[in-house]
Design a protein around this motif. Structure first.
Motif, PDB file in Angstrom:
ATOM      1  N   GLN A  69      -9.002 -15.159  -2.686  1.00 30.76           N
ATOM      2  CA  GLN A  69      -7.568 -15.284  -3.004  1.00 30.76           C
ATOM      3  C   GLN A  69      -6.879 -16.167  -1.967  1.00 30.76           C
ATOM      4  N   ASN A 102      -3.903 -17.673  -2.472  1.00 30.93           N
ATOM      5  CA  ASN A 102      -2.470 -17.408  -2.536  1.00 30.93           C
ATOM      6  C   ASN A 102      -2.255 -15.890  -2.521  1.00 30.93           C
ATOM      7  N   LYS A 103      -2.073 -15.346  -1.343  1.00 38.35           N
ATOM      8  CA  LYS A 103      -1.966 -13.891  -1.203  1.00 38.35           C
ATOM      9  C   LYS A 103      -0.667 -13.338  -1.773  1.00 38.35           C
ATOM     10  N   LYS A 140       0.709 -14.346  -4.526  1.00 41.94           N
ATOM     11  CA  LYS A 140       0.428 -14.182  -5.960  1.00 41.94           C
ATOM     12  C   LYS A 140      -0.291 -12.852  -6.197  1.00 41.94           C
ATOM     13  N   ALA A 141      -1.250 -12.540  -5.346  1.00 40.32           N
ATOM     14  CA  ALA A 141      -1.970 -11.262  -5.458  1.00 40.32           C
ATOM     15  C   ALA A 141      -1.014 -10.090  -5.265  1.00 40.32           C
ATOM     16  N   ASP A 184       2.183 -10.015  -5.899  1.00 41.53           N
ATOM     17  CA  ASP A 184       3.014  -9.908  -7.106  1.00 41.53           C
ATOM     18  C   ASP A 184       2.240  -9.264  -8.258  1.00 41.53           C
ATOM     19  N   GLU A 185       0.966  -9.601  -8.390  1.00 39.31           N
ATOM     20  CA  GLU A 185       0.130  -8.982  -9.431  1.00 39.31           C
ATOM     21  C   GLU A 185      -0.017  -7.483  -9.187  1.00 39.31           C
ATOM     22  N   CYS A 221       2.886 -14.629   4.480  1.00 39.37           N
ATOM     23  CA  CYS A 221       3.744 -14.567   3.284  1.00 39.37           C
ATOM     24  C   CYS A 221       3.840 -13.143   2.737  1.00 39.37           C
TER      25      CYS A 221
END
Length: 185
Positions: free
Chosen positions: A90, A92-93, A95-96, A98-99, A122
């Motif tokens: 991953q 883009n952490k 993004k993870a 948010d998922e 982030c």
């Protein structure tokens, strides 16, 4: 010297937590990368740290790993610990994160995260409670809600897990005596 984990505001943040996520290298491990001649990677994990994660699961918290690396050792460790959700490879952490929030219907302030390096920043800046191992890079230690007394792979994860459990008035005895594995509501 006072213990940062004694701070009342930090305990109040911990009482809101429903999901706890971790980076791997430098958090669950000491950050060392060992490769065999054929390119396979070996990682060493701390059993006490692992028990902390298991206790969070048994207490009813959701747990996650968000790591940029993609190898079988992380997948195996996640399975052994009963990690609720694994994000490997991953880059883009956020993004993870948010998922995770969408899947488990939690807000940022209900998430705790432990990270040690720039790719974690982030997430650390968004979540309600964040922790850095004491050997994390300086920027992460400054951004985190609290800095562990221990280094990555050397007890930092356990200290963070224990703090979350104690802040929610959940003891080891409560966990082993509860057959439903759902103390956190």
């Amino acid at each position: 010297m006072t213990n940062q984990f004694d701070d009342l505001n930090l305990k109040l943040k911990a009482k809101k937590i429903k999901l706890v996520a971790f980076d791997v290298d430098g958090v669950m491990t000491d950050g060392s990368l060992t490769f065999l001649e054929d390119g396979r990677e070996i990682k060493t994990y701390n059993a006490h740290d692992g028990q902390g994660v298991v206790m969070l699961n048994k207490a009813g918290f959701k747990t996650a790993i968000i790591t940029a690396r993609d190898n079988g050792t992380v997948e195996h460790r996640a399975k052994v610990l009963g990690i609720t959700k694994l994000f490997k490879g991953q880059k883009n952490k956020l993004k993870a994160l948010d998922e995770l929030c969408a899947e488990f219907n939690v807000k940022y302030d209900e998430v705790a995260y432990m990270g040690d390096d720039f790719p974690d920043l982030c997430v650390i800046e968004k979540v309600g409670l964040s922790c850095a191992p004491n050997d994390a890079i300086e920027e992460i230690k400054l951004a985190a809600s609290v800095v562990s007394s221990f280094g990555g792979g050397k007890g930092a994860v356990r200290e963070f897990c224990d703090f979350i459990l104690k802040s929610n008035n959940i003891t080891w005895f409560d966990i082993v005596q509860n057959p439903a594995d759902t103390l956190k509501q």
